[in-house]
Design an enzyme around this catalytic site. Structure first.
Site, PDB file in Angstrom:
ATOM      1  N   THR A   1       0.857  -1.526   0.249  1.00  0.00           N
ATOM      2  CA  THR A   1       0.270  -0.199  -0.153  1.00  0.00           C
ATOM      3  C   THR A   1       0.711   1.415   0.309  1.00  0.00           C
ATOM      4  O   THR A   1       1.892   1.257   0.680  1.00  0.00           O
ATOM      5  CB  THR A   1      -0.926  -0.033   1.185  1.00  0.00           C
ATOM      6  OG1 THR A   1      -1.767  -1.008   1.144  1.00  0.00           O
ATOM      7  CG2 THR A   1      -2.495   1.330   1.551  1.00  0.00           C
TER       8      THR A   1
ATOM      9  N   VAL B   1     -10.656  -7.962   0.615  1.00  0.00           N
ATOM     10  CA  VAL B   1     -10.616  -6.190   1.264  1.00  0.00           C
ATOM     11  C   VAL B   1      -9.851  -6.957   2.295  1.00  0.00           C
ATOM     12  O   VAL B   1      -9.964  -7.142   3.373  1.00  0.00           O
ATOM     13  CB  VAL B   1     -11.696  -6.079   1.452  1.00  0.00           C
ATOM     14  CG1 VAL B   1     -11.585  -4.650   1.865  1.00  0.00           C
ATOM     15  CG2 VAL B   1     -12.876  -5.665   0.807  1.00  0.00           C
TER      16      VAL B   1
ATOM     17  N   GLY C   1      -2.336  -6.821   5.505  1.00  0.00           N
ATOM     18  CA  GLY C   1      -3.926  -6.045   6.042  1.00  0.00           C
ATOM     19  C   GLY C   1      -4.805  -7.187   7.386  1.00  0.00           C
ATOM     20  O   GLY C   1      -4.719  -6.830   8.008  1.00  0.00           O
TER      21      GLY C   1
HETATM   22  N1  GLY Z   1      -2.066  -3.205   2.643  1.00  0.00           N
HETATM   23  C1  GLY Z   1      -2.624  -3.859   2.274  1.00  0.00           C
HETATM   24  C2  GLY Z   1      -3.268  -4.912   1.952  1.00  0.00           C
HETATM   25  O1  GLY Z   1      -2.706  -5.974   3.083  1.00  0.00           O
HETATM   26  O2  GLY Z   1      -4.710  -4.887   1.417  1.00  0.00           O
END
Ligand code: GLY
Length: 292
Positions: free
Chosen positions: A162, A191, A216
């Site tokens: 990200t 997501v 994430g």
């Molecule tokens: N930080 C990006 C994701 O895990 O989608």
């Protein structure tokens, strides 16, 4: 109030042969955000401009260059938030737009919703006049080497993740934007933290602002970005808060890939990451610096 722009290009481990290009890309993004601020533009305009530069640059896992999911398709998440009214908009698992961060801002400003996902997000983008592009245009640079079956799992070693930007404008308003293609080989429809408030990013003029990068599934379990802002509100400097929230994450979850940039309501900045690199750059009081 002195304006600030603080940008990162993602935390990762496979950078060594591409560090110069990453630094150049993050520098371009930072100066794009600063150009907005120095002309009296808003913090929201600045973070959108900075993130768009990285979405357009195929080196980064966002927009062009997004990592591919298990179907070898691009699905992207993005979020914007402003710290005065806690305005927040995000898109998740969106396809066929070059700049998901622009659509996230449109969700915030032109709907009564906060998160719009998948086909609905693409339909909303089209209705708002955002041009759609063939997915093949987004498959470039860093994502093409991930077309191998063995990459269908999250690889801690993968370069980048990200991207994000935080700005404070001359009126003291904080804003944050993040954008990502997510993790390589993710399930279609998965997501990550980036579009989830308090996880991938957060902004509150009373607390400060945060933009996260990394795994994430780990970051969202500890509300990584909101936790960092709460630490600043308790009196920690942005640097102390960044280091402490990263330590808390590792103690709770175990070893995982993560990084964060922070700006407090006084415009002071801090950053921490546990990967080999997280290229990050700042312009504050007209002074530019970059670290990796
Ligand atoms: N930080 C990006 C994701 O895990 O989608």
């Amino acid at each position: 109030m002195s304006a600030v722009i603080f940008v990162h290009g993602g935390a990762g481990n496979d950078f060594d042969d591409r560090l110069a290009e990453f630094r150049a890309g993050v520098s371009r993004a930072t100066w794009a955000g600063w150009q907005v601020l120095s002309q009296g533009g808003s913090a929201l305009d600045a973070v959108e401009a900075a993130v768009c530069v990285m979405e357009d640059d195929p080196q980064f896992d966002a927009g062009h260059g997004s990592f591919l999911n298990a179907n070898q398709e691009v699905e992207m998440d993005a979020m914007v938030m402003e710290g005065a009214q806690l305005g927040y908009g995000s898109v998740a698992a969106i396809q066929r737009v070059a700049n998901p961060v622009r659509v996230a801002r449109l969700v915030m400003e032109r709907t009564r919703h906060c998160i719009v996902v998948g086909a609905g997000a693409e339909q909303f983008a089209r209705q708002q006049g955002v041009p759609l592009c063939p997915m093949e245009e987004l498959v470039a640079g860093s994502s093409t080497h991930l077309l191998r079956p063995e990459d269908r799992v999250f690889r801690p070693g993968q370069a980048g993740d990200t991207v994000g930007a935080i700005a404070m404008d001359a009126s003291g308003l904080l804003a944050v934007a993040v954008s990502t293609g997510g993790t390589a080989g993710k399930l279609p429809g998965r997501v990550g933290d980036s579009p989830i408030i308090g996880c991938g990013a957060y902004a509150d003029n009373a607390l400060g602002a945060a933009a996260a990068t990394g795994n994430g599934e780990a970051l969202m379990k500890v509300l990584f970005s909101k936790s960092a802002c709460d630490l600043m509100a308790q009196g920690l400097s942005p640097q102390q808060a960044a280091e402490q929230v990263l330590g808390q994450l590792e103690r709770k979850i175990g070893p995982t890939q993560a990084g964060i940039i922070l700006v407090n309501p006084a415009g002071e900045v801090g950053a921490a990451f546990n990967t080999h690199h997280m290229v990050h750059a700042c312009i504050r009081a007209g002074e530019f610096w970059i670290k990796d």
